[in-house]
Write an enzyme that holds these catalytic residues in place. Sequence first.
Site, PDB file in Angstrom:
ATOM      1  N   ARG A   1      15.560  15.151  23.831  1.00 55.29           N
ATOM      2  CA  ARG A   1      15.711  16.289  23.173  1.00 55.29           C
ATOM      3  C   ARG A   1      15.930  16.101  21.635  1.00 55.29           C
ATOM      4  O   ARG A   1      16.637  15.195  21.324  1.00 55.29           O
ATOM      5  CB  ARG A   1      17.055  17.162  23.702  1.00 55.29           C
ATOM      6  CG  ARG A   1      16.531  18.197  24.652  1.00 55.29           C
ATOM      7  CD  ARG A   1      17.936  18.681  25.506  1.00 55.29           C
ATOM      8  NE  ARG A   1      19.151  19.306  24.673  1.00 55.29           N
ATOM      9  CZ  ARG A   1      20.272  19.613  25.301  1.00 55.29           C
ATOM     10  NH1 ARG A   1      20.342  19.598  26.474  1.00 55.29           N
ATOM     11  NH2 ARG A   1      21.273  20.007  24.494  1.00 55.29           N
TER      12      ARG A   1
ATOM     13  N   ARG B   1      19.631  10.425  27.941  1.00 53.25           N
ATOM     14  CA  ARG B   1      19.015  11.532  28.896  1.00 53.25           C
ATOM     15  C   ARG B   1      17.582  11.835  28.336  1.00 53.25           C
ATOM     16  O   ARG B   1      17.452  11.864  27.080  1.00 53.25           O
ATOM     17  CB  ARG B   1      19.646  12.994  28.282  1.00 53.25           C
ATOM     18  CG  ARG B   1      19.090  14.343  28.658  1.00 53.25           C
ATOM     19  CD  ARG B   1      20.131  15.583  28.731  1.00 53.25           C
ATOM     20  NE  ARG B   1      20.847  16.073  27.447  1.00 53.25           N
ATOM     21  CZ  ARG B   1      21.870  16.872  27.383  1.00 53.25           C
ATOM     22  NH1 ARG B   1      22.130  17.459  28.538  1.00 53.25           N
ATOM     23  NH2 ARG B   1      22.373  17.018  26.179  1.00 53.25           N
TER      24      ARG B   1
ATOM     25  N   LYS C   1      26.996  19.277  33.282  1.00 55.64           N
ATOM     26  CA  LYS C   1      27.217  20.338  33.793  1.00 55.64           C
ATOM     27  C   LYS C   1      26.002  20.999  34.477  1.00 55.64           C
ATOM     28  O   LYS C   1      25.929  21.356  35.469  1.00 55.64           O
ATOM     29  CB  LYS C   1      27.447  21.282  32.615  1.00 55.64           C
ATOM     30  CG  LYS C   1      28.892  21.169  31.981  1.00 55.64           C
ATOM     31  CD  LYS C   1      29.069  21.991  30.867  1.00 55.64           C
ATOM     32  CE  LYS C   1      28.003  21.935  29.421  1.00 55.64           C
ATOM     33  NZ  LYS C   1      27.990  20.508  28.835  1.00 55.64           N
TER      34      LYS C   1
ATOM     35  N   ARG D   1      31.381  29.222  24.545  1.00 58.88           N
ATOM     36  CA  ARG D   1      31.292  28.103  23.595  1.00 58.88           C
ATOM     37  C   ARG D   1      32.588  28.182  22.836  1.00 58.88           C
ATOM     38  O   ARG D   1      32.935  27.227  22.054  1.00 58.88           O
ATOM     39  CB  ARG D   1      29.935  27.970  23.056  1.00 58.88           C
ATOM     40  CG  ARG D   1      28.956  27.173  23.579  1.00 58.88           C
ATOM     41  CD  ARG D   1      29.037  25.659  23.892  1.00 58.88           C
ATOM     42  NE  ARG D   1      28.173  24.818  23.453  1.00 58.88           N
ATOM     43  CZ  ARG D   1      27.015  24.742  24.328  1.00 58.88           C
ATOM     44  NH1 ARG D   1      26.793  25.453  25.544  1.00 58.88           N
ATOM     45  NH2 ARG D   1      26.190  23.632  23.947  1.00 58.88           N
TER      46      ARG D   1
ATOM     47  N   ARG E   1      27.574  17.460  17.594  1.00 61.97           N
ATOM     48  CA  ARG E   1      27.826  18.361  18.535  1.00 61.97           C
ATOM     49  C   ARG E   1      28.978  17.976  19.404  1.00 61.97           C
ATOM     50  O   ARG E   1      29.824  19.008  19.789  1.00 61.97           O
ATOM     51  CB  ARG E   1      26.771  18.249  19.570  1.00 61.97           C
ATOM     52  CG  ARG E   1      25.384  18.958  19.251  1.00 61.97           C
ATOM     53  CD  ARG E   1      24.230  18.518  19.905  1.00 61.97           C
ATOM     54  NE  ARG E   1      24.474  18.791  21.273  1.00 61.97           N
ATOM     55  CZ  ARG E   1      23.305  18.201  22.180  1.00 61.97           C
ATOM     56  NH1 ARG E   1      22.817  17.092  21.916  1.00 61.97           N
ATOM     57  NH2 ARG E   1      23.619  18.428  23.400  1.00 61.97           N
TER      58      ARG E   1
END
Length: 221
Positions: A165, A132, A18, A93, A176
């Site tokens: 992260r 990532r 996104k 969300r 998640r």
Amino acid sequence: MRMNKYNLIFLGPPGAGKGTVAKDVVERLGVPHISTGDMLRDAVSTGTDLGNKVKSVMESGQLVSDELLFDLVKDRLSKRDCEKGFILDGYPRNVNQAKALDQIMDELNLELTSVIFLDVSEEEVVKRISNRRVCPKCSRVYNLISLQPKKDTLCDDDDTPLIQREDDKPETVRKRYQIYSEKTAPLVEYYRNRNQIITIDASGTVDKVDEIVFNTLEELR
Ligand code: ADP
Ligand code: ADP
């Protein structure tokens, strides 16, 4: 009612791409990219009251409370630059936030153009997220496989060493995704019932996904 062409929501699982696609699209459209995740991470790193409240919740991969998000999003959408349109990334969300957003947009006299749903498998998002890496200074996002920095592990823009992260570590990623499936995925149906969702096959390369999104937005004109 003021009708903006591109008042968009980007919806999709964590790691779908996104933020990556949104950054490419805003460059072309000149509208702001509003990432609630980025805003909250900024608050944490600068140590504001909000940041101190949300730090541990975010690190554990849970969702921050709807009330805190309501004020954050309402303030941001009230800013002048949103008159040209905007891309909301990471909000709403859950169904409660979607209803809150309806209320915020009503109050601000804004109309939702479309929800762009980036559809990609769990297997692919886990792979994307675990690779990532981000620049802790400028928040630029890289990927060890698909979007490598030029100099090994340093940010292209400011040479800062890239980090992973906290919530991208494997134990948290699974949690998640589960929260996404339970709380966020029902929004596909919510917006489908209102004929506002556009599903994009986001399993291809960044260039491919960008192209599909650009073409889709072109058709909305
Ligand atoms: P992702 O890369 O999974 O899309 P984000 O950067 O959007 O992650 O969000 C990171 C974290 O910030 C979330 O796990 C959550 O703790 C918090 N967060 C961001 N947006 C929201 C929101 N709309 N509601 C609640 N929590 C949020
Ligand atoms: P989100 O904002 O949905 O959490 P990101 O845009 O941060 O997702 O992308 C997650 C990771 O996957 C990042 O490391 C990014 O560089 C990488 N990525 C994004 N889109 C693609 C794609 N189409 N193919 C491969 N990797 C991608």
